[in-house]
Design a protein around this motif. Structure first.
Motif, PDB file in Angstrom:
ATOM      1  N   ASN A   1       0.848  -1.191   0.000  1.00  0.00           N
ATOM      2  CA  ASN A   1       0.000   0.000   0.000  1.00  0.00           C
ATOM      3  C   ASN A   1       0.882   1.239   0.000  1.00  0.00           C
ATOM      4  O   ASN A   1       1.967   1.237   0.589  1.00  0.00           O
ATOM      5  N   ILE A   2       0.400   2.284  -0.653  1.00  0.00           N
ATOM      6  CA  ILE A   2       1.132   3.547  -0.721  1.00  0.00           C
ATOM      7  C   ILE A   2       0.250   4.661  -0.185  1.00  0.00           C
ATOM      8  O   ILE A   2      -0.950   4.699  -0.467  1.00  0.00           O
ATOM      9  N   GLN A   3       0.865   5.544   0.559  1.00  0.00           N
ATOM     10  CA  GLN A   3       0.154   6.738   1.015  1.00  0.00           C
ATOM     11  C   GLN A   3       1.099   7.931   0.897  1.00  0.00           C
ATOM     12  O   GLN A   3       2.240   7.868   1.355  1.00  0.00           O
ATOM     13  N   LYS A   4       0.621   8.989   0.245  1.00  0.00           N
ATOM     14  CA  LYS A   4       1.420  10.207   0.123  1.00  0.00           C
ATOM     15  C   LYS A   4       0.862  11.274   1.047  1.00  0.00           C
ATOM     16  O   LYS A   4      -0.345  11.482   1.117  1.00  0.00           O
TER      17      LYS A   4
ATOM     18  N   ARG B   1       5.871  13.217   1.390  1.00  0.00           N
ATOM     19  CA  ARG B   1       6.487  11.976   1.815  1.00  0.00           C
ATOM     20  C   ARG B   1       5.673  10.804   1.261  1.00  0.00           C
ATOM     21  O   ARG B   1       4.465  10.922   0.996  1.00  0.00           O
ATOM     22  N   ILE B   2       6.344   9.680   1.084  1.00  0.00           N
ATOM     23  CA  ILE B   2       5.690   8.464   0.611  1.00  0.00           C
ATOM     24  C   ILE B   2       5.846   7.395   1.678  1.00  0.00           C
ATOM     25  O   ILE B   2       6.967   7.083   2.096  1.00  0.00           O
ATOM     26  N   ARG B   3       4.730   6.857   2.096  1.00  0.00           N
ATOM     27  CA  ARG B   3       4.738   5.785   3.079  1.00  0.00           C
ATOM     28  C   ARG B   3       4.275   4.513   2.385  1.00  0.00           C
ATOM     29  O   ARG B   3       3.180   4.476   1.812  1.00  0.00           O
ATOM     30  N   VAL B   4       5.107   3.470   2.432  1.00  0.00           N
ATOM     31  CA  VAL B   4       4.802   2.222   1.749  1.00  0.00           C
ATOM     32  C   VAL B   4       4.849   1.071   2.744  1.00  0.00           C
ATOM     33  O   VAL B   4       5.825   0.926   3.483  1.00  0.00           O
ATOM     34  N   SER B   5       3.787   0.278   2.763  1.00  0.00           N
ATOM     35  CA  SER B   5       3.748  -0.939   3.574  1.00  0.00           C
ATOM     36  C   SER B   5       3.727  -2.124   2.617  1.00  0.00           C
ATOM     37  O   SER B   5       2.886  -2.179   1.709  1.00  0.00           O
ATOM     38  N   VAL B   6       4.648  -3.064   2.786  1.00  0.00           N
ATOM     39  CA  VAL B   6       4.729  -4.216   1.885  1.00  0.00           C
ATOM     40  C   VAL B   6       4.670  -5.512   2.688  1.00  0.00           C
ATOM     41  O   VAL B   6       5.141  -5.582   3.819  1.00  0.00           O
TER      42      VAL B   6
ATOM     43  N   ASP C   1       9.202   4.723   4.943  1.00  0.00           N
ATOM     44  CA  ASP C   1       8.743   6.111   4.979  1.00  0.00           C
ATOM     45  C   ASP C   1       9.857   6.979   4.419  1.00  0.00           C
ATOM     46  O   ASP C   1      10.926   7.095   5.025  1.00  0.00           O
ATOM     47  N   GLU C   2       9.649   7.549   3.231  1.00  0.00           N
ATOM     48  CA  GLU C   2      10.697   8.315   2.557  1.00  0.00           C
ATOM     49  C   GLU C   2      10.128   9.616   2.009  1.00  0.00           C
ATOM     50  O   GLU C   2       8.924   9.741   1.770  1.00  0.00           O
ATOM     51  N   TRP C   3      11.030  10.584   1.788  1.00  0.00           N
ATOM     52  CA  TRP C   3      10.638  11.770   1.044  1.00  0.00           C
ATOM     53  C   TRP C   3      10.298  11.353  -0.389  1.00  0.00           C
ATOM     54  O   TRP C   3      10.872  10.411  -0.933  1.00  0.00           O
ATOM     55  N   GLU C   4       9.365  12.055  -0.989  1.00  0.00           N
ATOM     56  CA  GLU C   4       8.941  11.730  -2.352  1.00  0.00           C
ATOM     57  C   GLU C   4      10.117  11.733  -3.326  1.00  0.00           C
ATOM     58  O   GLU C   4      10.146  10.957  -4.278  1.00  0.00           O
ATOM     59  N   THR C   5      11.096  12.578  -3.075  1.00  0.00           N
ATOM     60  CA  THR C   5      12.264  12.653  -3.955  1.00  0.00           C
ATOM     61  C   THR C   5      13.166  11.431  -3.825  1.00  0.00           C
ATOM     62  O   THR C   5      14.060  11.230  -4.642  1.00  0.00           O
ATOM     63  N   ASN C   6      12.945  10.605  -2.805  1.00  0.00           N
ATOM     64  CA  ASN C   6      13.768   9.408  -2.591  1.00  0.00           C
ATOM     65  C   ASN C   6      13.070   8.141  -3.065  1.00  0.00           C
ATOM     66  O   ASN C   6      13.371   7.051  -2.582  1.00  0.00           O
ATOM     67  N   ILE C   7      12.143   8.266  -4.008  1.00  0.00           N
ATOM     68  CA  ILE C   7      11.374   7.112  -4.444  1.00  0.00           C
ATOM     69  C   ILE C   7      12.259   6.021  -5.043  1.00  0.00           C
ATOM     70  O   ILE C   7      11.993   4.825  -4.893  1.00  0.00           O
ATOM     71  N   PHE C   8      13.349   6.405  -5.687  1.00  0.00           N
ATOM     72  CA  PHE C   8      14.224   5.407  -6.294  1.00  0.00           C
ATOM     73  C   PHE C   8      14.957   4.597  -5.229  1.00  0.00           C
ATOM     74  O   PHE C   8      15.119   3.378  -5.356  1.00  0.00           O
ATOM     75  N   ALA C   9      15.399   5.269  -4.177  1.00  0.00           N
ATOM     76  CA  ALA C   9      16.033   4.555  -3.063  1.00  0.00           C
ATOM     77  C   ALA C   9      15.024   3.606  -2.416  1.00  0.00           C
ATOM     78  O   ALA C   9      15.373   2.501  -1.987  1.00  0.00           O
ATOM     79  N   LEU C  10      13.780   4.032  -2.370  1.00  0.00           N
ATOM     80  CA  LEU C  10      12.717   3.203  -1.811  1.00  0.00           C
ATOM     81  C   LEU C  10      12.540   1.927  -2.633  1.00  0.00           C
ATOM     82  O   LEU C  10      12.456   0.817  -2.094  1.00  0.00           O
ATOM     83  N   GLN C  11      12.511   2.060  -3.952  1.00  0.00           N
ATOM     84  CA  GLN C  11      12.368   0.893  -4.827  1.00  0.00           C
ATOM     85  C   GLN C  11      13.554  -0.049  -4.682  1.00  0.00           C
ATOM     86  O   GLN C  11      13.396  -1.277  -4.616  1.00  0.00           O
TER      87      GLN C  11
END
Length: 641
Positions: A249-252, A256-261, A278-288
């Motif tokens: 699930n994703i919540q912005k 910030r982007i909060r992802v639960s997997v 829980d990451e800043w939106e600009t860190n989406i690549f690090a999140l992936q």
């Protein structure tokens, strides 16, 4: 309805329900969510019966059996629970109302034994039990020592057992996982952009895991159908035949982007791994990167240095370019003329923002090479553009299966270089054995060359990798159609038409199969449906003209041909299509003229000549035989002679 009330915990999304202490916690910080006793009992009853309808009467009897209350109490309690769980008023992701019946808990629930986080929550328990603070003082010192010693002994036994059995059971739990599906992440928001974010997140993880070659990964076109649904992960896993399923699930909020997997094993529904990011939106690549790496680690995948590099590989650092790529990928999967045109535009915009975006070039190349099949008119420069984009992609990353696949199609359908095409197809499969599109198109290529058994094997492998794809399921018929095995082709089309009864290519193949059996009265309606579904494809119209002419309906055939000539006056139409029309209407010399022009112009549709009976009336002509020799089609002479 379940009634077992043994002490256990239930985990769903970001929550844990502790039945021993009758508490609800928000994960991962184990923050207690305050609920009344009645609210807790309602929630527990729903969770225990996850996925099942629990009627209002059952809930009233279970929770308010000792009280005389109205149904409004239940309604109010459900409203409180939804608020405590953070549900959107317009989108219930936990508790769904069945009007007039009751309620259903729809979130995925994992059951665990007892309280797994006692150490984290013990201070809270002590605070709540402060009224009993004098009780401990009444225990004798000797009893304390005895209990402490016993606890240490039991702890040692548990640790030793965990170490021993962990060495044997843990690998077996992950060694059983040889295939995985990554479902589109569900966004708590409901806008189109938010939907694409969830699809894009899943696609990025799929891409990374696919390149490790350590596990079979279902491709995006298989899972994308779940983007608009809320399926039960384990059921999806069984439907598409994988060992594990990753959902999230994703919540912005506030940039910030909060992802639960959560990662589940399919055969027993076990939760293999869960985490929240829980990451800043600009860190989406690090999140992936982090999600893909932790999935690989949780599955104990054997990764060589190249695999580890693939997991960390980023194709762009430009957020906007990444979002445009996601849009291009989404529309490419729809496989129709209008959406393919949109796909090209989005890929080109992504490249304009990041000229080094290899995946965007590969996507652009693959889109250009399918235009001739789904577009109602010919784009003369599509294949040269595909080659240019594919070569650029490979100059940036020489291990992109998508780019090799596009080059293979270019060599097959534009250069008529059969050997070169096969080399590129094999390079694509070597780069990513899980890439179903490469397997499918290679299988169709082999069918064209008359290598039916090999073709069937490759296409069936594509279906195994991408079992719910319309394209791969339709392709199952192609080897049999090419070999003139019409009954087999018709049987193979059934799954595709069950997935979508209006899929143009499946309808066309069905019509061609009926033509092969001289059942023209049955092929005509299939062609008409294909024409409408495709946006008036001239290729499909030419097939209709053939069937009408063979069925004695010359006037209708002439009328349909007039439509093609009208279109040709406005935009380019395939020479091969015109040749089919002239041949169907008995104008053999004009048909041969157009075939020769099609060869000179490198018409991509020339390759289907190997399976077309529409040229049976002119196949003995010298000019036709010369054209066959030019195409070097000796390998498929049985199909055209």
């Amino acid at each position: 309805m379940s009634t077992d009330r043994t002490e256990k915990s239930y985990v769903f999304e970001d929550f844990r329900l502790d039945t021993a202490r009758k508490l609800l916690f928000r994960l991962p910080e184990e923050k207690k969510v305050r609920l009344t006793n009645k609210a807790f009992e309602v929630l527990l009853t729903l969770v225990e019966n996850s996925g099942e309808l629990v009627t209002k009467d059952e809930l009233m009897e279970r929770v308010w059996a000792d009280s005389f209350v109205e149904e409004s109490n239940l309604t109010q309690t459900i409203s409180v629970l939804r608020r405590k769980l953070g549900e959107d008023p317009n989108q219930h992701r936990f508790i769904v109302t069945e009007p007039g019946k009751g309620y259903r808990f729809v979130a995925r629930v994992a059951e665990t034994g007892g309280n797994e986080n006692e150490a984290l929550t013990e201070p809270q328990v002590r605070n709540e039990d402060q009224n009993d603070k004098g009780a401990a003082g009444r225990i004798s010192n000797k009893l304390k020592v005895f209990l402490a010693g016993l606890a240490l002994f039991l702890l040692a036994v548990v640790i030793a057992g965990a170490l021993y059995f962990g060495k044997t059971s843990q690998p077996s739990s992950t060694s059983e996982v040889r295939s995985i599906a990554v479902l589109p992440f569900k966004n708590i928001e409901s806008g189109a952009e938010d939907k694409l974010l969830g699809i894009g997140m899943a696609d990025a993880v799929i891409t990374k895991l696919s390149r490790t070659k350590s596990i079979v990964v279902r491709q995006t076109d298989t899972v994308i159908r779940y983007a608009d649904a809320t399926p039960e992960a384990i059921k999806v896993g069984r439907d598409i035949n994988v060992d594990a399923v990753l959902e999230g699930n994703i919540q912005k909020a506030e940039r910030r982007i909060r992802v639960s997997v959560r990662l589940f094993r399919v055969n027993d529904g076990a939760l293999l791994w869960a985490e929240r990011f829980d990451e800043w939106e600009t860190n989406i690549f690090a999140l992936q990167d982090s999600i893909a790496e932790k999935v690989a680690r949780s599955l104990s995948l054997e990764l060589d240095p190249e695999d580890r590099e693939s997991l960390r590989r980023r194709y762009t650092d430009n957020i906007e370019a990444y979002q445009l790529y996601n849009k291009g990928r989404y529309f490419w999967n729809n496989r129709n003329s209008e959406d393919l045109t949109k796909s090209i535009a989005f890929y080109e915009q992504a490249i304009a923002l990041d000229p080094e975006y290899a995946l965007a070039y590969a996507g652009l190349a693959e889109t250009f090479v399918v235009l001739h099949t789904y577009s109602p008119y010919q784009t003369q420069d599509a294949f040269p553009k595909a080659k240019q984009a594919a070569e650029k992609a490979l100059s940036l990353d020489n291990n992109l299966a998508e780019a090799y696949t596009a080059l293979a199609m270019y060599k097959e359908q534009h250069e008529y270089d059969w050997k070169g095409a096969e080399v590129k197809f094999r390079q694509a499969i070597s780069a990513n054995p899980s890439y179903a599109t490469a397997r499918q198109w290679y299988g169709e290529f082999l069918a064209f060359l008359g290598r039916t058994e090999e073709a069937v094997a490759e296409v069936e492998k594509a279906v195994e990798l991408d079992p719910l794809s319309l394209s791969t399921n339709t392709a199952r018929a192609f080897p049999h159609l090419a070999a003139r095995q019409y009954d087999e082709a018709i049987a193979k089309l059934k799954p595709a038409l069950e997935l979508d009864k209006n899929f143009p290519l499946a309808l066309y193949y069905l019509g061609r199969s009926y033509d092969g059996k001289a059942l023209y009265e049955r092929s005509v309606p299939e062609y008409r449906k294909a024409i409408e579904s495709s946006g008036r494809s001239t290729y499909f119209i030419s097939a209709l003209i053939y069937a009408l002419a063979r069925n004695g309906k010359r006037t209708e055939a002439e009328r349909a041909f007039a439509e093609i000539l009208e279109i040709a006056g406005e935009r380019p139409v395939s020479r091969y299509v015109l040749a089919r029309c002239y041949a169907a209407l008995g104008k053999n010399e004009k048909a041969l003229d157009e075939l020769e022009k099609a060869y000179e112009e490198r018409d991509s549709l020339m390759i289907v000549m190997g399976i077309e009976q529409i040229f049976d009336d002119i196949r003995d002509e010298t000019r036709f035989q010369e054209l066959v020799r030019k195409l070097d089609l000796d390998q498929v002479s049985s199909s055209v002679n």
